[in-house]
Design a protein around this motif. Structure first.
Motif, PDB file in Angstrom:
ATOM      1  N   ASP A   1      -2.783   6.127   6.377  1.00 43.11           N
ATOM      2  CA  ASP A   1      -3.257   6.518   7.716  1.00 43.11           C
ATOM      3  C   ASP A   1      -2.243   7.339   8.497  1.00 43.11           C
ATOM      4  O   ASP A   1      -2.324   7.415   9.717  1.00 43.11           O
ATOM      5  CB  ASP A   1      -3.643   5.287   8.559  1.00 43.11           C
ATOM      6  CG  ASP A   1      -5.040   4.780   8.224  1.00 43.11           C
ATOM      7  OD1 ASP A   1      -5.878   5.605   7.821  1.00 43.11           O
ATOM      8  OD2 ASP A   1      -5.290   3.576   8.373  1.00 43.11           O
TER       9      ASP A   1
ATOM     10  N   LYS B   1       0.815  -1.208   0.000  1.00 37.21           N
ATOM     11  CA  LYS B   1       0.000   0.000   0.000  1.00 37.21           C
ATOM     12  C   LYS B   1       0.849   1.258   0.000  1.00 37.21           C
ATOM     13  O   LYS B   1       0.538   2.234  -0.650  1.00 37.21           O
ATOM     14  CB  LYS B   1      -0.890   0.020   1.241  1.00 37.21           C
ATOM     15  CG  LYS B   1      -1.980  -0.982   1.138  1.00 37.21           C
ATOM     16  CD  LYS B   1      -3.287  -0.343   1.460  1.00 37.21           C
ATOM     17  CE  LYS B   1      -4.383  -1.258   0.982  1.00 37.21           C
ATOM     18  NZ  LYS B   1      -5.682  -0.830   1.343  1.00 37.21           N
TER      19      LYS B   1
ATOM     20  N   THR C   1      -6.167  -1.093  12.559  1.00 38.09           N
ATOM     21  CA  THR C   1      -7.172  -0.728  11.557  1.00 38.09           C
ATOM     22  C   THR C   1      -7.756   0.654  11.820  1.00 38.09           C
ATOM     23  O   THR C   1      -8.413   1.229  10.962  1.00 38.09           O
ATOM     24  CB  THR C   1      -8.340  -1.742  11.576  1.00 38.09           C
ATOM     25  OG1 THR C   1      -7.952  -2.885  12.294  1.00 38.09           O
ATOM     26  CG2 THR C   1      -8.728  -2.131  10.186  1.00 38.09           C
ATOM     27  N   THR C   2      -7.540   1.164  13.031  1.00 37.93           N
ATOM     28  CA  THR C   2      -8.098   2.455  13.395  1.00 37.93           C
ATOM     29  C   THR C   2      -7.459   3.573  12.580  1.00 37.93           C
ATOM     30  O   THR C   2      -6.278   3.535  12.289  1.00 37.93           O
ATOM     31  CB  THR C   2      -7.859   2.734  14.892  1.00 37.93           C
ATOM     32  OG1 THR C   2      -8.304   1.614  15.634  1.00 37.93           O
ATOM     33  CG2 THR C   2      -8.597   3.971  15.341  1.00 37.93           C
ATOM     34  N   GLY C   3      -8.253   4.543  12.238  1.00 40.53           N
ATOM     35  CA  GLY C   3      -7.736   5.684  11.494  1.00 40.53           C
ATOM     36  C   GLY C   3      -7.245   6.778  12.422  1.00 40.53           C
ATOM     37  O   GLY C   3      -6.623   6.513  13.458  1.00 40.53           O
ATOM     38  N   GLN C   4      -7.521   7.997  12.054  1.00 42.98           N
ATOM     39  CA  GLN C   4      -6.992   9.142  12.786  1.00 42.98           C
ATOM     40  C   GLN C   4      -7.501   9.232  14.227  1.00 42.98           C
ATOM     41  O   GLN C   4      -6.938   9.935  15.053  1.00 42.98           O
ATOM     42  CB  GLN C   4      -7.309  10.432  12.039  1.00 42.98           C
ATOM     43  CG  GLN C   4      -6.612  10.527  10.703  1.00 42.98           C
ATOM     44  CD  GLN C   4      -5.135  10.206  10.809  1.00 42.98           C
ATOM     45  OE1 GLN C   4      -4.398  10.890  11.495  1.00 42.98           O
ATOM     46  NE2 GLN C   4      -4.688   9.148  10.159  1.00 42.98           N
ATOM     47  N   ASN C   5      -8.565   8.493  14.523  1.00 42.27           N
ATOM     48  CA  ASN C   5      -9.064   8.516  15.891  1.00 42.27           C
ATOM     49  C   ASN C   5      -8.061   7.914  16.876  1.00 42.27           C
ATOM     50  O   ASN C   5      -8.130   8.178  18.077  1.00 42.27           O
ATOM     51  CB  ASN C   5     -10.403   7.781  15.970  1.00 42.27           C
ATOM     52  CG  ASN C   5     -11.135   8.071  17.258  1.00 42.27           C
ATOM     53  OD1 ASN C   5     -11.185   7.242  18.153  1.00 42.27           O
ATOM     54  ND2 ASN C   5     -11.643   9.284  17.379  1.00 42.27           N
TER      55      ASN C   5
ATOM     56  N   GLU D   1       2.249  13.359  -0.517  1.00 42.70           N
ATOM     57  CA  GLU D   1       1.314  13.718   0.549  1.00 42.70           C
ATOM     58  C   GLU D   1       0.115  12.764   0.535  1.00 42.70           C
ATOM     59  O   GLU D   1      -0.291  12.213   1.556  1.00 42.70           O
ATOM     60  CB  GLU D   1       0.845  15.163   0.345  1.00 42.70           C
ATOM     61  CG  GLU D   1      -0.067  15.676   1.433  1.00 42.70           C
ATOM     62  CD  GLU D   1      -0.525  17.105   1.166  1.00 42.70           C
ATOM     63  OE1 GLU D   1      -1.016  17.373   0.047  1.00 42.70           O
ATOM     64  OE2 GLU D   1      -0.385  17.938   2.062  1.00 42.70           O
ATOM     65  N   GLU D   2      -0.406  12.564  -0.663  1.00 42.78           N
ATOM     66  CA  GLU D   2      -1.564  11.686  -0.794  1.00 42.78           C
ATOM     67  C   GLU D   2      -1.235  10.250  -0.399  1.00 42.78           C
ATOM     68  O   GLU D   2      -2.009   9.582   0.285  1.00 42.78           O
ATOM     69  CB  GLU D   2      -2.089  11.737  -2.230  1.00 42.78           C
ATOM     70  CG  GLU D   2      -2.807  13.040  -2.524  1.00 42.78           C
ATOM     71  CD  GLU D   2      -3.032  13.293  -4.007  1.00 42.78           C
ATOM     72  OE1 GLU D   2      -2.611  12.448  -4.817  1.00 42.78           O
ATOM     73  OE2 GLU D   2      -3.619  14.338  -4.333  1.00 42.78           O
TER      74      GLU D   2
ATOM     75  N   ILE E   1      -1.037   9.997   3.404  1.00 41.52           N
ATOM     76  CA  ILE E   1      -2.345  10.090   4.030  1.00 41.52           C
ATOM     77  C   ILE E   1      -3.123   8.786   3.841  1.00 41.52           C
ATOM     78  O   ILE E   1      -3.790   8.300   4.740  1.00 41.52           O
ATOM     79  CB  ILE E   1      -3.133  11.292   3.480  1.00 41.52           C
ATOM     80  CG1 ILE E   1      -2.552  12.576   4.073  1.00 41.52           C
ATOM     81  CG2 ILE E   1      -4.614  11.190   3.827  1.00 41.52           C
ATOM     82  CD1 ILE E   1      -3.145  13.848   3.566  1.00 41.52           C
ATOM     83  N   MET E   2      -2.956   8.187   2.670  1.00 41.88           N
ATOM     84  CA  MET E   2      -3.648   6.920   2.419  1.00 41.88           C
ATOM     85  C   MET E   2      -3.149   5.806   3.310  1.00 41.88           C
ATOM     86  O   MET E   2      -3.823   4.805   3.509  1.00 41.88           O
ATOM     87  CB  MET E   2      -3.477   6.512   0.963  1.00 41.88           C
ATOM     88  CG  MET E   2      -4.652   6.935   0.141  1.00 41.88           C
ATOM     89  SD  MET E   2      -4.781   5.934  -1.328  1.00 41.88           S
ATOM     90  CE  MET E   2      -5.748   4.570  -0.762  1.00 41.88           C
TER      91      MET E   2
ATOM     92  N   TYR F   1      -2.861  13.961   8.316  1.00 38.72           N
ATOM     93  CA  TYR F   1      -2.418  15.199   7.681  1.00 38.72           C
ATOM     94  C   TYR F   1      -1.238  15.881   8.383  1.00 38.72           C
ATOM     95  O   TYR F   1      -0.230  16.194   7.751  1.00 38.72           O
ATOM     96  CB  TYR F   1      -3.603  16.151   7.523  1.00 38.72           C
ATOM     97  CG  TYR F   1      -3.225  17.455   6.891  1.00 38.72           C
ATOM     98  CD1 TYR F   1      -2.874  17.510   5.545  1.00 38.72           C
ATOM     99  CD2 TYR F   1      -3.173  18.617   7.640  1.00 38.72           C
ATOM    100  CE1 TYR F   1      -2.486  18.698   4.964  1.00 38.72           C
ATOM    101  CE2 TYR F   1      -2.790  19.813   7.065  1.00 38.72           C
ATOM    102  CZ  TYR F   1      -2.445  19.852   5.728  1.00 38.72           C
ATOM    103  OH  TYR F   1      -2.065  21.022   5.154  1.00 38.72           O
ATOM    104  N   PRO F   2      -1.321  16.125   9.701  1.00 38.55           N
ATOM    105  CA  PRO F   2      -0.232  16.875  10.339  1.00 38.55           C
ATOM    106  C   PRO F   2       1.118  16.167  10.250  1.00 38.55           C
ATOM    107  O   PRO F   2       2.137  16.805   9.998  1.00 38.55           O
ATOM    108  CB  PRO F   2      -0.673  16.982  11.800  1.00 38.55           C
ATOM    109  CG  PRO F   2      -2.131  16.692  11.800  1.00 38.55           C
ATOM    110  CD  PRO F   2      -2.382  15.789  10.647  1.00 38.55           C
TER     111      PRO F   2
ATOM    112  N   ALA G   1      -4.157  -3.688   7.300  1.00 37.41           N
ATOM    113  CA  ALA G   1      -3.950  -2.384   7.917  1.00 37.41           C
ATOM    114  C   ALA G   1      -2.498  -1.959   7.771  1.00 37.41           C
ATOM    115  O   ALA G   1      -1.607  -2.797   7.712  1.00 37.41           O
ATOM    116  CB  ALA G   1      -4.324  -2.433   9.385  1.00 37.41           C
ATOM    117  N   ARG G   2      -2.253  -0.659   7.713  1.00 36.44           N
ATOM    118  CA  ARG G   2      -0.908  -0.151   7.522  1.00 36.44           C
ATOM    119  C   ARG G   2      -0.308   0.329   8.834  1.00 36.44           C
ATOM    120  O   ARG G   2      -0.981   0.460   9.836  1.00 36.44           O
ATOM    121  CB  ARG G   2      -0.937   1.015   6.529  1.00 36.44           C
ATOM    122  CG  ARG G   2      -1.389   0.645   5.170  1.00 36.44           C
ATOM    123  CD  ARG G   2      -2.699   1.227   4.839  1.00 36.44           C
ATOM    124  NE  ARG G   2      -3.735   0.827   5.795  1.00 36.44           N
ATOM    125  CZ  ARG G   2      -4.944   1.247   5.725  1.00 36.44           C
ATOM    126  NH1 ARG G   2      -5.275   2.108   4.820  1.00 36.44           N
ATOM    127  NH2 ARG G   2      -5.854   0.844   6.592  1.00 36.44           N
TER     128      ARG G   2
END
Lengths: 307, 441
Positions: free
Chosen positions: A50, A19, A232-236, A43-44, A47-48, A53-54, A262-263
């Protein structure tokens, strides 16, 4: 054996690699020369994975600095730079005492469904392999059959379990647990806790109380609080780490479910923003599928070429 | 910290876009770049974000910008509409089988919350007058069956656990059991599994084959990241999902995973888990989640309110009245109503770009006192409202009695009115042709 583990980690992370790396290689090949468009694509890609952004912005900022320093204009070098920057980012001090040289207590916390109980089983197996004695404390008195789940594990692993009834005060269980561990001179006492969303204030205070109880009765035993995160959780994930850290003080992180697709991106965000060390990786369903985290190895496996 | 910096950045971009008339390609692109970041931060899958923003762009370029909005706001408005459309316009109900018992199959990754959801769903169906049977077909996780039994006891619902270690057999027997015991809907809890685990996915396919469920529901953790798409696709390809249940939405996640899954599977989100208690399973509201994912609740609310409330025409009249010193208590009341329509004032002011909490200190926007003021003004005669000078002591007493408020409050209102009239006159001079000023600022 060790080689077997590395290859297993490699396989389990290969999805991650695909990925993150496939698009990176593509971008490198496509652009050749470093340009704003190239950075935008990087950048993309991040973000992909996970990374968020910051942290992506931070990584790119460092990358740009490096590129400027070295006066490079070809994209080919970028991979090596990014690797170094990531290793640097992931290298943070690890708490002492984790190998249980001295008596140790581990408080395992996290939101619902991240794999706390399974991770506890794996930790127990790890310490047992190191010749340490273990004791488990069934502190999740809330979720239906959580105590039974841990009881089954303790039987399988052949270690003592301190338990109360369902619905009992987790602080009282913790007290019995720490007292028993000290009386029996156990090397590692591991405290399970109920999964709780970090947004539930009263449940977070309950956790503070549990930690206080263990601390006040530790008898000089080192206490480390480990937060379990689902890969598997994202930005949370960031919000989880931040809130748990504020409430009880987190010493390190266990990242589970890395055997899926998951990454590892979330890891970068966590260490970058909060400086907390990643300690363990859960890479499979078997009881020995727990691996000490090593930044270099981790990033290498991220960047290793397909073979 | 992260979120707020992002939303600040967004607002800045939106403010920069000031062109009038139709939305230009440049306006749309700039605003969409921010929207894209917002969606990515909410964990919406990157590819989904890309195709979504492309669609929005095609729709937005060339559209007339509504009078009351900036071009940036206009783009966000279109984004929100499209987002809601994508999430499904309205709540979708669970399917009901032609004959009983019919089967719902719940599947998902480890730790998504399947067992708890089976319990909650059982409770929900029971409340609707159905007779559910809960089935524990998770033979792998230690104490999973026990967990469902405990939930069944709490809900006073029967739980079938079977005697075999084969989930397919358990499922088949459970349906037979439901038939014998006149249960009309069978809820099957399955073991958590990875979508790439061929063996376990084949097991689910076998269960599907054996009991032909009317609903195959994927239970998804609302906090899932970019990977949600891969997971959902994996399950959908092998099983043909009919719907989604989103769990742990009571966390502070933005829930972008829901959008990704909806986009790649086309399956509707049917229910959402909102807490640990067994009755905390709710019907899904697409528009609410759309706002949450976009994370621009503030901007959206402001857009809505600006559209719905103060009309440009009225504002112009008001300005003229103020400048000619013809502002009456009736106008005062009308102004208050306008403002009230826009919602709680402190929230409203907090939404204005550039408004910081410290600006709000000392300003009291108490809804209750608004009601009191309204009552007082409405207790006056039309003549009194036009010409407050005539309100003498005995009139004040009458007004106080009529409105049920103390005389002091009537006095205070009249003083305030005089003061704001003066203030507005000054502001009116300053802001000729500008925005209408609120009388209370």
């Amino acid at each position: 054996m060790a080689g077997g583990f590395v290859s297993r980690l490699k396989t389990s992370l290969s999805k991650t690699r695909q990925k993150l790396l496939a698009p990176l290689e593509e971008a490198v090949l496509f652009h050749k020369k470093i340009s704003p468009e190239f950075y935008e694509e990087l950048e993309e890609i991040l973000i992909m994975a996970d990374v968020g952004y910051p942290t992506t912005a931070l990584l790119l900022e460092r990358l740009k600095e490096r590129v400027k320093q070295e006066k490079v204009d070809q994209t080919g070098k970028v991979k090596a730079y990014l690797r170094e920057i990531m290793i640097d980012l992931l290298t943070v001090p690890v708490p002492t005492g984790l190998e249980a040289e001295e008596p140790l207590a581990l408080l395992v916390v996290g939101v619902n469904g991240v794999g706390k109980t399974t991770s506890i089983a794996k930790l127990t197996e790890y310490y047992k392999q190191q010749g340490k004695s273990c004791l488990l404390v069934a502190g999740d008195t809330f979720r239906a059959a959580a105590i039974d789940q841990l009881a089954i594990w303790s039987e399988r692993l052949g270690v003592t379990l301190i338990r109360h009834q369902a619905g009992a005060d987790p602080g009282a269980v913790a007290f019995d647990g720490i007292t028993a561990a000290n009386a029996r001179k156990i090397d590692v006492a591991i405290f399970d806790t109920a999964g709780r969303l970090h947004t539930k204030v009263n449940l977070m205070s309950e956790l503070q109380k549990i930690k206080r109880v263990v601390n006040q009765n530790s008898g000089g035993r080192k206490l480390l609080t480990l937060l379990v995160l689902d890969a598997t959780t994202g930005q949370n994930a960031l919000s989880q780490v931040r809130t748990f850290h504020e409430a009880v003080g987190v010493d390190g992180i266990i990242l589970t479910k890395l055997d899926g697709t998951a990454r590892g991106g979330v890891v970068l965000a966590i260490t970058a923003e909060l400086g907390l060390p990643l300690l363990w990786l859960g890479v499979g369903e078997k009881v020995d599928d727990l691996k000490r985290f090593d930044p270099e190895e981790f990033v290498t496996s991220l960047f290793a070429s397909e073979d | 910290m992260v979120l707020s910096s992002l939303s600040e950045k967004l607002q800045e971009t939106l403010r920069r876009l000031r062109s009038k008339g139709k939305l230009s390609e440049k306006d749309v692109e700039e605003a969409l770049r921010q929207v894209k970041l917002a969606l990515l931060e909410a964990d919406v899958n990157f590819r989904v974000v890309k195709s979504f923003t492309d669609r929005v762009k095609a729709r937005a370029v060339g559209q007339e910008v509504l009078n009351s909005l900036t071009p940036g706001q206009m783009v966000v408005k279109i984004v929100h509409q499209e987002l809601t459309k994508l999430m499904g316009e309205q709540a979708e109900k669970l399917a009901v089988g032609d004959r009983t018992p019919y089967v719902y199959l719940l599947v998902g990754l480890q730790g998504a919350g399947k067992t708890t959801t089976v319990g909650k769903l059982g409770g929900l169906l029971k409340k609707q007058g159905r007779r559910p049977l809960l089935v524990a077909a998770d033979v792998y996780r230690p104490a999973a069956a026990k967990q469902l039994q405990v939930l069944g006891e709490q809900l006073e619902l029967p739980v079938y656990t079977g005697t075999e270690a084969d989930p397919v057999a358990i499922a088949r027997q459970a349906v037979a059991r439901a038939e014998q015991t006149q249960r009309d809907v069978v809820l099957i809890d399955t073991a958590g599994r990875l979508h790439i685990d061929e063996e376990l996915m084949a097991e689910l396919a076998a269960i599907k084959q054996a009991v032909s469920p009317v609903e195959i529901l994927l239970v998804v953790d609302a906090m899932t990241g970019q990977d949600a798409v891969t997971v959902a696709q994996g399950f959908h390809e092998k099983l043909g999902l009919t719907g989604l249940i989103l769990t742990k939405l009571d966390s502070d996640t933005r829930g972008g995973a829901a959008l990704s899954i909806r986009e790649v599977t086309g399956c509707p989100i049917k229910l959402v888990g909102m807490g640990e208690k067994l009755d905390e399973l709710e019907v899904f509201h697409p528009d609410r989640l759309a706002s949450r994912i976009l994370g621009m609740g503030d901007v959206l609310t402001l857009i809505e309110k600006a559209e719905a409330s103060i009309q440009a025409e009225q504002a112009k009249n008001l300005m003229q009245k103020i400048q000619k010193d013809q502002f009456t208590l009736d106008d005062f009341l009308e102004q208050m109503r306008q403002v009230q329509k826009m919602g709680p004032l402190d929230q409203l002011f907090a939404m204005l770009p550039g408004m910081k909490p410290k600006h709000l200190q000392g300003l009291e926007f108490d809804e209750k006192s608004f009601k009191h003021l309204t009552a007082i003004i409405q207790s006056m005669t039309p003549e009194e409202r036009r010409n407050p000078q005539i309100i003498n002591a005995s009139r004040r007493k009458r007004i106080a009695r009529g409105s049920g408020r103390p005389v002091q409050e009537v006095n205070r209102l009249l003083n305030q009115f005089e003061q704001s009239k003066k203030m507005m006159k000054q502001l009116g001079k300053l802001g000729k042709g500008g925005l209408p000023r609120l009388p209370f600022m």
